[in-house]
Structure formats: structure tokens, C-alpha cells
Write a protein that holds these residues in place. Structure first.
Motif, PDB file in Angstrom:
ATOM      1  N   PHE A 110      71.715  27.887  10.080  1.00  0.00           N
ATOM      2  CA  PHE A 110      70.277  27.902  10.470  1.00  0.00           C
ATOM      3  C   PHE A 110      69.205  27.810   9.179  1.00  0.00           C
ATOM      4  O   PHE A 110      68.362  26.749   9.221  1.00  0.00           O
ATOM      5  CB  PHE A 110      69.705  28.998  11.365  1.00  0.00           C
ATOM      6  CG  PHE A 110      70.091  29.082  12.790  1.00  0.00           C
ATOM      7  CD1 PHE A 110      71.350  28.178  13.327  1.00  0.00           C
ATOM      8  CD2 PHE A 110      69.482  29.782  13.904  1.00  0.00           C
ATOM      9  CE1 PHE A 110      71.633  28.354  14.447  1.00  0.00           C
ATOM     10  CE2 PHE A 110      69.855  29.674  14.939  1.00  0.00           C
ATOM     11  CZ  PHE A 110      71.123  29.087  15.491  1.00  0.00           C
ATOM     12  N   SER A 114      66.862  24.447   8.340  1.00  0.00           N
ATOM     13  CA  SER A 114      65.727  24.683   7.942  1.00  0.00           C
ATOM     14  C   SER A 114      65.057  24.184   6.539  1.00  0.00           C
ATOM     15  O   SER A 114      64.072  23.801   6.361  1.00  0.00           O
ATOM     16  CB  SER A 114      65.159  26.243   7.921  1.00  0.00           C
ATOM     17  OG  SER A 114      65.239  26.783   9.119  1.00  0.00           O
ATOM     18  N   ARG A 152      63.348  33.841   9.279  1.00  0.00           N
ATOM     19  CA  ARG A 152      63.715  33.184  10.469  1.00  0.00           C
ATOM     20  C   ARG A 152      64.854  33.224  11.203  1.00  0.00           C
ATOM     21  O   ARG A 152      65.125  33.452  12.096  1.00  0.00           O
ATOM     22  CB  ARG A 152      63.087  31.821  10.620  1.00  0.00           C
ATOM     23  CG  ARG A 152      63.291  31.109  12.029  1.00  0.00           C
ATOM     24  CD  ARG A 152      62.452  29.885  12.049  1.00  0.00           C
ATOM     25  NE  ARG A 152      63.684  28.894  11.516  1.00  0.00           N
ATOM     26  CZ  ARG A 152      63.568  27.432  12.092  1.00  0.00           C
ATOM     27  NH1 ARG A 152      62.842  27.152  12.931  1.00  0.00           N
ATOM     28  NH2 ARG A 152      64.510  26.657  11.795  1.00  0.00           N
ATOM     29  N   SER A 156      66.222  35.875  14.148  1.00  0.00           N
ATOM     30  CA  SER A 156      66.523  35.145  15.400  1.00  0.00           C
ATOM     31  C   SER A 156      67.915  35.311  15.889  1.00  0.00           C
ATOM     32  O   SER A 156      68.132  35.276  17.057  1.00  0.00           O
ATOM     33  CB  SER A 156      66.443  33.583  15.226  1.00  0.00           C
ATOM     34  OG  SER A 156      67.161  33.190  14.251  1.00  0.00           O
ATOM     35  N   THR A 207      65.356  26.553  17.099  1.00  0.00           N
ATOM     36  CA  THR A 207      65.573  26.434  15.597  1.00  0.00           C
ATOM     37  C   THR A 207      66.021  25.301  15.029  1.00  0.00           C
ATOM     38  O   THR A 207      65.046  24.285  14.715  1.00  0.00           O
ATOM     39  CB  THR A 207      66.207  27.643  15.303  1.00  0.00           C
ATOM     40  OG1 THR A 207      67.690  27.886  15.848  1.00  0.00           O
ATOM     41  CG2 THR A 207      65.763  29.085  15.525  1.00  0.00           C
ATOM     42  N   ASP A 211      63.850  21.960  14.437  1.00  0.00           N
ATOM     43  CA  ASP A 211      64.009  21.253  12.779  1.00  0.00           C
ATOM     44  C   ASP A 211      64.363  19.823  13.062  1.00  0.00           C
ATOM     45  O   ASP A 211      63.810  18.930  12.255  1.00  0.00           O
ATOM     46  CB  ASP A 211      65.049  22.060  12.112  1.00  0.00           C
ATOM     47  CG  ASP A 211      64.670  23.615  11.710  1.00  0.00           C
ATOM     48  OD1 ASP A 211      63.578  23.682  12.042  1.00  0.00           O
ATOM     49  OD2 ASP A 211      65.543  24.303  11.430  1.00  0.00           O
TER      50      ASP A 211
END
Length: 313
Positions: A110, A114, A152, A156, A207, A211
């Protein structure tokens, strides 16, 4: 097994190497070792060059440093269990250890997503507002973006291990990979997994899914800006600064989307295909990203050549 009324939790899971090719695991480990070595050395080299070269202390290269650290984390998460299976047939992994590995693999994935979005934003600002670029993406702003990305990912995904620990497991304890994935562990439960499936899907879409959409939007805006540039040379020069990032995005998102689709809908997909896509997703990007940026970024390439030249003197 632990017994608590009707609640069962296996003390360990059994990981899988490459199905059908167990007899060749020692030979298969050779290209895997090469990829791991390239990933470790390449990303360490990127970090070293950026740290030592003052001219690379810019937002684009700060984000590249974040990408390199994330890739190193992904490599270190999967290397021990993967090579443990190939070299020593060490398939057993404790329940809590598996959940810990799974948590960090997903967090780092993740974070990588990002960081790629942040890099797309950096390219958009650099091309669309070149004069304001240094004042918009200051060092402080980059640090804040980095901390927000980490926070984040951690927040999450924090419920995922607890959602897995509440499930009852029975019978089968064999995973599909040489590392732990949320869908893989979840499918071994003999309880209702609707909450896990729903939460996993929502988190993935809000997420990584968002993105990817924003990366695409960034490039649509970049193309609109580039089209309005005066000369063809300026247009090509602007687009050339994005080539490395586009390659990194494709290398990361294509296998990730493929693996997600297989886990969600590919019940009839051969196990070998599932395994190869998973390895491509977790091992290929960390190995390729340093190569892509070393080849396509003239600043990184020149700094690397200067460092090698100084060592040879």
C-alpha cells in the motif's frame, strides 16, 4: 490445535513453494537469489547515491528514496521464507508470525502504491507549474506526505490481523505461496468470512484503487499540459522525465491487479499461474525499479558513474 469450545486456531500454517516443481527448488532458487541480490544492492545503491549527491536533494529523488526503502522492506519480508523453502524445505510458519508477515507485506504494498501516486503528483507539478514546483513541494511538505502515506497504510490495515484471529480454522492449513497473504489465510477458515472479504475489498478500492485512478488523472493533466508546449523538443523533454515513473507504475500495478483478480475470481486458475503472478508482484518490482531509474534518469546515471570513477582512482 488450540481448542476453546467450538473455536479452533492452527498453531502454524504450511507454506508452498512452486507447485509441481518441488524437486527443482534448489535450481529454481538461483534466479530468485539473483533477483533478491539485484533488489538489495540496487535499492541500497539508489539510497546511497541520493544521500551523497547534493544535486539530487529534490522532491523527485526524495520520493524515489521512499520507493527504494519500501522495495527493500518488501524484499526482506519475503526473502527468509521463500529461500527457506527452496533451500531447506522449511514450510512451517507460526500462526502469529504468518499474520505479522502478511501485515507488513500488505502495508509495504500500500505504501508503494501511495509513493507512486506522490511521484505522479510531483511530475505533474514539475511540468505544469515548473516555477512554483520548489515552493509547493518543499522538504517539509515531502516529509509530511511520507508520514501520511505510512500512517494511512498502518491504520487502514490494522484491523486485518484481528479479523483473521477471530475466525475458526479447521482441516486444511496449506497456503498457496511461500509467504502469507490475507485472501490466502482467509480462505482456510471454516467460518463466515463475509466481513473479511468486504473489508479487504473496501480497503483495496479506497487505497490502491484510488491511487491508481489519481495516477491516471495526473498523466491526463500532464499530457494536456505537454500538448500546449511551444515546441516538439520541449514536449519530448517533458515526457521523458515521466518514462521511469510510468515503467515503475506498470511493473507494480499490472501483477498486483492480476493477483487480486486471481484471488477473488480465479478458482479454476492453475496453482502454478497463481504462484508465478504472486512472485512477479512481490519480487520483480523491487529488482526492476533501481534498474529502470538508473537507465532512464540521467542524473542518477551520472551520479553513479561519478561514484564508480572515484572508486577506481
Amino acid at each position: 490445535w488450540e481448542f476453546n469450545g467450538s473455536f479452533y486456531q492452527p498453531p502454524a500454517f504450511l507454506m508452498m513453494g512452486i507447485p509441481g516443481l518441488e524437486a527443482l527448488h534448489h535450481w529454481i532458487s538461483i534466479p530468485f537469489c539473483a533477483l533478491y541480490l539485484i533488489a538489495l544492492l540496487g535499492n541500497c545503491m539508489i539510497l546511497f547515491i541520493i544521500k551523497k549527491t547534493q544535486s539530487l536533494h529534490e522532491p523527485m529523488y526524495y520520493f524515489l528514496s521512499m520507493l527504494a526503502v519500501t522495495d527493500l522492506g518488501l524484499v526482506l519480508c519475503t526473502l527468509p521464507t521463500t529461500l527457506g523453502i527452496f533451500w531447506f524445505n522449511m514450510r512451517r510458519i507460526g500462526f502469529d508470525a504468518c499474520l505479522t508477515q502478511m501485515y507488513f507485506i500488505h502495508i509495504l504494498s500500500f505504501i508503494e502504491s501511495s509513493v507512486l501516486l506522490a511521484m505522479a503528483f510531483d511530475r505533474f507539478i514539475a511540468i505544469s507549474h515548473p516555477l512554483r514546483h520548489p515552493s509547493i513541494l518543499t522538504k517539509t511538505t515531502v516529509i509530511k506526505i511520507g508520514l501520511a502515506i505510512i500512517l494511512r497504510g498502518m491504520v487502514s490495515l490494522l484491523p486485518i490481523p484481528f479479523l483473521l484471529k477471530r475466525l475458526t480454522y479447521c482441516g486444511k492449513t496449506e497456503l498457496s505461496h511461500s509467504f502469507c497473504f490475507h485472501p490466502d489465510i482467509m480462505n482456510l477458515a471454516c467460518a463466515d468470512i463475509k466481513v473479511n472479504v468486504f473489508y479487504g475489498m473496501i480497503i483495496l478500492l479506497t487505497t490502491v484503487g484510488m491511487d491508481f485512478i489519481f495516477i491516471v488523472l495526473s498523466y491526463i493533466l500532464i499530457i494536456k499540459t505537454v500538448i500546449n508546449l511551444a515546441t516538439k523538443e520541449e514536449c519530448l523533454k517533458a515526457l521523458n522525465t515521466c518514462v521511469s515513473h510510468i515503467c515503475a507504475v506498470l511493473v507494480f500495478f499490472i501483477p498486483m491487479i492480476g493477483l487480486s483478480m486471481i484471488h477473488r475470481f480465479g478458482k479454476n486458475v492453475p496453482p502454478l499461474v497463481n504462484t508465478l503472478v504472486a512472485y512477479t508482484y512481490l519480487i520483480i518490482p523491487p529488482a526492476l525499479n533501481p534498474i529502470i531509474y538508473s537507465i532512464k534518469s540521467s542524473h542518477i546515471r551520472e551520479a553513479l558513474l561519478r561514484a564508480l570513477w572515484r572508486k577506481s582512482e
